[in-house]
Design a protein around this motif. Sequence first.
Motif, PDB file in Angstrom:
ATOM      1  N   GLY A   1       0.796  -1.100   0.015  1.00  0.00           N
ATOM      2  CA  GLY A   1      -0.104  -0.068   0.042  1.00  0.00           C
ATOM      3  C   GLY A   1       0.779   1.349   0.019  1.00  0.00           C
ATOM      4  N   ALA A   2       1.617   1.423  -1.027  1.00  0.00           N
ATOM      5  CA  ALA A   2       2.359   2.719  -1.230  1.00  0.00           C
ATOM      6  C   ALA A   2       1.651   3.851  -1.737  1.00  0.00           C
ATOM      7  CB  ALA A   2       3.536   2.394  -1.890  1.00  0.00           C
ATOM      8  N   ARG A   3       1.993   5.077  -1.464  1.00  0.00           N
ATOM      9  CA  ARG A   3       1.326   6.314  -1.932  1.00  0.00           C
ATOM     10  C   ARG A   3       1.425   6.288  -3.691  1.00  0.00           C
ATOM     11  NH1 ARG A   3       3.112  11.173   2.183  1.00  0.00           N
ATOM     12  NH2 ARG A   3       1.608  10.541   3.801  1.00  0.00           N
ATOM     13  N   CYS A   4       0.492   6.972  -4.380  1.00  0.00           N
ATOM     14  CA  CYS A   4       0.434   7.127  -5.642  1.00  0.00           C
ATOM     15  C   CYS A   4       1.813   7.940  -5.997  1.00  0.00           C
ATOM     16  CB  CYS A   4      -0.707   7.575  -6.284  1.00  0.00           C
ATOM     17  SG  CYS A   4      -1.792   6.509  -6.708  1.00  0.00           S
ATOM     18  N   GLY A   5       2.817   7.689  -6.892  1.00  0.00           N
ATOM     19  CA  GLY A   5       3.888   8.609  -6.991  1.00  0.00           C
ATOM     20  C   GLY A   5       5.162   8.047  -6.532  1.00  0.00           C
ATOM     21  N   SER A   6       4.792   7.208  -5.445  1.00  0.00           N
ATOM     22  CA  SER A   6       6.058   6.720  -4.827  1.00  0.00           C
ATOM     23  C   SER A   6       7.041   5.669  -5.966  1.00  0.00           C
ATOM     24  CB  SER A   6       5.773   5.573  -3.720  1.00  0.00           C
ATOM     25  OG  SER A   6       4.835   6.364  -2.761  1.00  0.00           O
ATOM     26  N   PRO A   7       8.367   5.823  -5.562  1.00  0.00           N
ATOM     27  CA  PRO A   7       9.215   5.130  -6.706  1.00  0.00           C
ATOM     28  C   PRO A   7       8.904   3.521  -6.466  1.00  0.00           C
ATOM     29  CG  PRO A   7      10.707   5.997  -4.995  1.00  0.00           C
ATOM     30  CD  PRO A   7       9.212   6.645  -4.773  1.00  0.00           C
ATOM     31  N   ILE A   8       8.941   2.793  -7.526  1.00  0.00           N
ATOM     32  CA  ILE A   8       8.933   1.492  -7.876  1.00  0.00           C
ATOM     33  C   ILE A   8      10.475   1.135  -8.044  1.00  0.00           C
ATOM     34  CG2 ILE A   8       8.190  -0.593  -8.653  1.00  0.00           C
ATOM     35  CD1 ILE A   8       5.734   0.838  -9.433  1.00  0.00           C
ATOM     36  N   ARG A   9      11.113   0.135  -7.334  1.00  0.00           N
ATOM     37  CA  ARG A   9      12.419  -0.381  -7.627  1.00  0.00           C
ATOM     38  C   ARG A   9      12.710  -1.825  -8.082  1.00  0.00           C
ATOM     39  NH1 ARG A   9      15.676   3.799  -5.441  1.00  0.00           N
ATOM     40  NH2 ARG A   9      14.680   5.171  -4.089  1.00  0.00           N
ATOM     41  N   ALA A  10      13.506  -1.925  -9.039  1.00  0.00           N
ATOM     42  CA  ALA A  10      13.588  -3.272  -9.282  1.00  0.00           C
ATOM     43  C   ALA A  10      14.168  -4.081  -8.112  1.00  0.00           C
ATOM     44  CB  ALA A  10      14.826  -3.392 -10.450  1.00  0.00           C
TER      45      ALA A  10
ATOM     46  N   GLY B   1       9.726   3.802 -16.522  1.00  0.00           N
ATOM     47  CA  GLY B   1      10.814   4.712 -17.193  1.00  0.00           C
ATOM     48  C   GLY B   1      11.826   3.970 -17.728  1.00  0.00           C
ATOM     49  N   VAL B   2      11.270   2.438 -17.835  1.00  0.00           N
ATOM     50  CA  VAL B   2      12.233   1.508 -18.706  1.00  0.00           C
ATOM     51  C   VAL B   2      11.106   0.757 -19.578  1.00  0.00           C
ATOM     52  CG1 VAL B   2      13.726   1.212 -16.660  1.00  0.00           C
ATOM     53  CG2 VAL B   2      11.814  -0.106 -17.016  1.00  0.00           C
ATOM     54  N   ARG B   3      12.009   0.005 -20.807  1.00  0.00           N
ATOM     55  CA  ARG B   3      11.324  -0.535 -21.894  1.00  0.00           C
ATOM     56  C   ARG B   3      11.773  -1.991 -21.850  1.00  0.00           C
ATOM     57  NH1 ARG B   3       8.880   3.153 -20.930  1.00  0.00           N
ATOM     58  NH2 ARG B   3       8.025   4.768 -21.895  1.00  0.00           N
ATOM     59  N   ALA B   4      11.075  -2.822 -22.624  1.00  0.00           N
ATOM     60  CA  ALA B   4      11.496  -4.182 -23.128  1.00  0.00           C
ATOM     61  C   ALA B   4      12.816  -4.334 -23.636  1.00  0.00           C
ATOM     62  CB  ALA B   4      10.332  -4.976 -23.690  1.00  0.00           C
ATOM     63  N   GLY B   5      13.760  -5.195 -23.089  1.00  0.00           N
ATOM     64  CA  GLY B   5      15.162  -5.394 -23.521  1.00  0.00           C
ATOM     65  C   GLY B   5      15.997  -4.609 -22.760  1.00  0.00           C
TER      66      GLY B   5
ATOM     67  N   ARG C   1      18.893  -2.582 -12.651  1.00  0.00           N
ATOM     68  CA  ARG C   1      20.038  -2.976 -11.472  1.00  0.00           C
ATOM     69  C   ARG C   1      19.048  -3.035 -10.221  1.00  0.00           C
ATOM     70  NH1 ARG C   1      24.481  -5.203 -12.846  1.00  0.00           N
ATOM     71  NH2 ARG C   1      25.432  -4.461 -10.659  1.00  0.00           N
ATOM     72  N   ARG C   2      19.468  -3.873  -9.374  1.00  0.00           N
ATOM     73  CA  ARG C   2      18.645  -3.996  -8.341  1.00  0.00           C
ATOM     74  C   ARG C   2      18.672  -2.677  -7.450  1.00  0.00           C
ATOM     75  NH1 ARG C   2      18.995  -8.713  -4.086  1.00  0.00           N
ATOM     76  NH2 ARG C   2      18.419  -7.528  -1.595  1.00  0.00           N
ATOM     77  N   GLY C   3      17.438  -2.267  -6.867  1.00  0.00           N
ATOM     78  CA  GLY C   3      17.130  -1.025  -6.281  1.00  0.00           C
ATOM     79  C   GLY C   3      17.069   0.158  -7.302  1.00  0.00           C
ATOM     80  N   GLN C   4      17.416  -0.081  -8.602  1.00  0.00           N
ATOM     81  CA  GLN C   4      16.993   1.063  -9.683  1.00  0.00           C
ATOM     82  C   GLN C   4      15.575   1.492  -9.654  1.00  0.00           C
ATOM     83  OE1 GLN C   4      18.363   0.254 -13.671  1.00  0.00           O
ATOM     84  NE2 GLN C   4      16.983   1.458 -14.455  1.00  0.00           N
ATOM     85  N   VAL C   5      15.255   2.641  -9.674  1.00  0.00           N
ATOM     86  CA  VAL C   5      13.844   3.209  -9.916  1.00  0.00           C
ATOM     87  C   VAL C   5      13.359   2.788 -11.396  1.00  0.00           C
ATOM     88  CG1 VAL C   5      12.130   5.091  -9.949  1.00  0.00           C
ATOM     89  CG2 VAL C   5      14.127   5.201  -8.125  1.00  0.00           C
ATOM     90  N   VAL C   6      12.307   1.995 -11.512  1.00  0.00           N
ATOM     91  CA  VAL C   6      11.870   1.664 -12.618  1.00  0.00           C
ATOM     92  C   VAL C   6      10.302   1.949 -13.136  1.00  0.00           C
ATOM     93  CG1 VAL C   6      13.354  -0.474 -12.788  1.00  0.00           C
ATOM     94  CG2 VAL C   6      11.017  -0.569 -11.817  1.00  0.00           C
ATOM     95  N   GLY C   7       9.828   2.558 -12.033  1.00  0.00           N
ATOM     96  CA  GLY C   7       8.445   3.200 -12.141  1.00  0.00           C
ATOM     97  C   GLY C   7       7.991   3.915 -10.966  1.00  0.00           C
ATOM     98  N   TRP C   8       6.753   4.263 -10.940  1.00  0.00           N
ATOM     99  CA  TRP C   8       5.806   5.002 -10.006  1.00  0.00           C
ATOM    100  C   TRP C   8       4.463   4.342  -9.674  1.00  0.00           C
ATOM    101  CZ3 TRP C   8       8.438   6.690 -14.317  1.00  0.00           C
ATOM    102  CH2 TRP C   8       9.785   7.464 -13.870  1.00  0.00           C
ATOM    103  N   VAL C   9       4.286   4.226  -8.516  1.00  0.00           N
ATOM    104  CA  VAL C   9       3.024   3.649  -7.868  1.00  0.00           C
ATOM    105  C   VAL C   9       1.762   4.373  -8.406  1.00  0.00           C
ATOM    106  CG1 VAL C   9       1.786   2.957  -5.815  1.00  0.00           C
ATOM    107  CG2 VAL C   9       4.056   2.593  -5.882  1.00  0.00           C
ATOM    108  N   GLY C  10       0.860   3.639  -8.876  1.00  0.00           N
ATOM    109  CA  GLY C  10      -0.391   4.169  -9.070  1.00  0.00           C
ATOM    110  C   GLY C  10      -1.558   3.276  -8.794  1.00  0.00           C
ATOM    111  N   SER C  11      -2.644   3.395  -9.549  1.00  0.00           N
ATOM    112  CA  SER C  11      -3.805   2.654  -9.420  1.00  0.00           C
ATOM    113  C   SER C  11      -4.565   2.402 -10.622  1.00  0.00           C
ATOM    114  CB  SER C  11      -4.626   3.338  -8.480  1.00  0.00           C
ATOM    115  OG  SER C  11      -5.931   2.569  -8.086  1.00  0.00           O
ATOM    116  N   THR C  12      -3.720   1.864 -11.569  1.00  0.00           N
ATOM    117  CA  THR C  12      -4.430   1.589 -13.159  1.00  0.00           C
ATOM    118  C   THR C  12      -4.781   0.104 -12.868  1.00  0.00           C
ATOM    119  OG1 THR C  12      -2.077   1.098 -13.815  1.00  0.00           O
ATOM    120  CG2 THR C  12      -2.988   3.610 -14.050  1.00  0.00           C
TER     121      THR C  12
END
Length: 327
Positions: free
Chosen positions: A232-241, A283-287, A291-302
């Motif tokens: 249950g993280a807030r919308c906009g919180s960073p998602i990490r690998a 913020g990343v794409r297929a291929g 890295r572990r801990g890298q921000v890859v996206g942001w929490v939402g409710s889609t």
Amino acid sequence: MGRVQRGAAAWALATALAAGALVAGAPAASGLAGTAPVPGRVARSFDPPELRWGVGHRGVDLLAGPGGAVRAPAAGVITFAGVLAGRGVVVVSHGELRTTLEPVEASVRVGQSVTAGQVVGRLASGHSCPGGQCLHWGLKRGEEYLDPLSLLSGAQVRLLPDAAAARARARAELRLARQMLEAAAEMPAVGATRSSGGPLARPVSAAVGSRFGMRLHPIFKVWRLHAGVDMGARCGSPIRAAADGVVSHMGYDSSGGWRLVVDHAPRGGASLSTSYLHAQGYGVRAGERVRRGQVVGWVGSTGWSTACHLHFGTKLGGKAVDPQGLW
């Protein structure tokens, strides 16, 4: 608080403060009475985001069977009838207002005048919603999203004057920016999200609300496997690998919303992958390698979601397993 979080929050705060200074004149309001494009009930209501770039539902979903007639909600002119991002779309202009209908196999052409209730196409499959298939109906004036159901009342569709709307947006942006700053301040360092024994790090700094296993689905009210955990993280919180790996999928679907899948090094001879659902975006794409801990996206409710959270899943040897056993 890391530089990434501080930077994002500071940018949002600066944007919010700048928005408060941008005030324009007030155009006249418009009125338009219309009819529903399909006869089905509302499966998902209009729920616009506080901010234009935020998460929300910018229209209504109406239950309908594929192949059924889709009608013009009001008199107007067809300004688009074709395929966008793999989906059939029809756009009807009603002067300063315009309606969008999708997914639709159009039976009209650009430039054609239509009357309220005139058939403009047939509903195509591909837009799932609670209860079955749906038509997504949108209404806009310029870049402002309006509730399409307001056309059915016969009353005027009224917007705030631009100056008042700008001030309201500025207040909302400032409020969200402050929330982002607070959330970023509470985020621990990347290393603090790692467990002591497992191969995976926690993707967000939040408690697990709904665990792996059978549960009553919050939307469909049926018992089914919850093949992951909800955090249950807030919308906009960073998602990490959760670990080093390669992105094997990034895309949108009706159930998972914005979904990311990362393949990792095999564990015990079995393939290992992690999945991240319901995000605002990635913020990343297929291929791409992550890295572990890298921000890859942001929490939402889609997708099929009732609140801001991250659904985090893991597969070992192609089989869904409890992520908490790998932290």
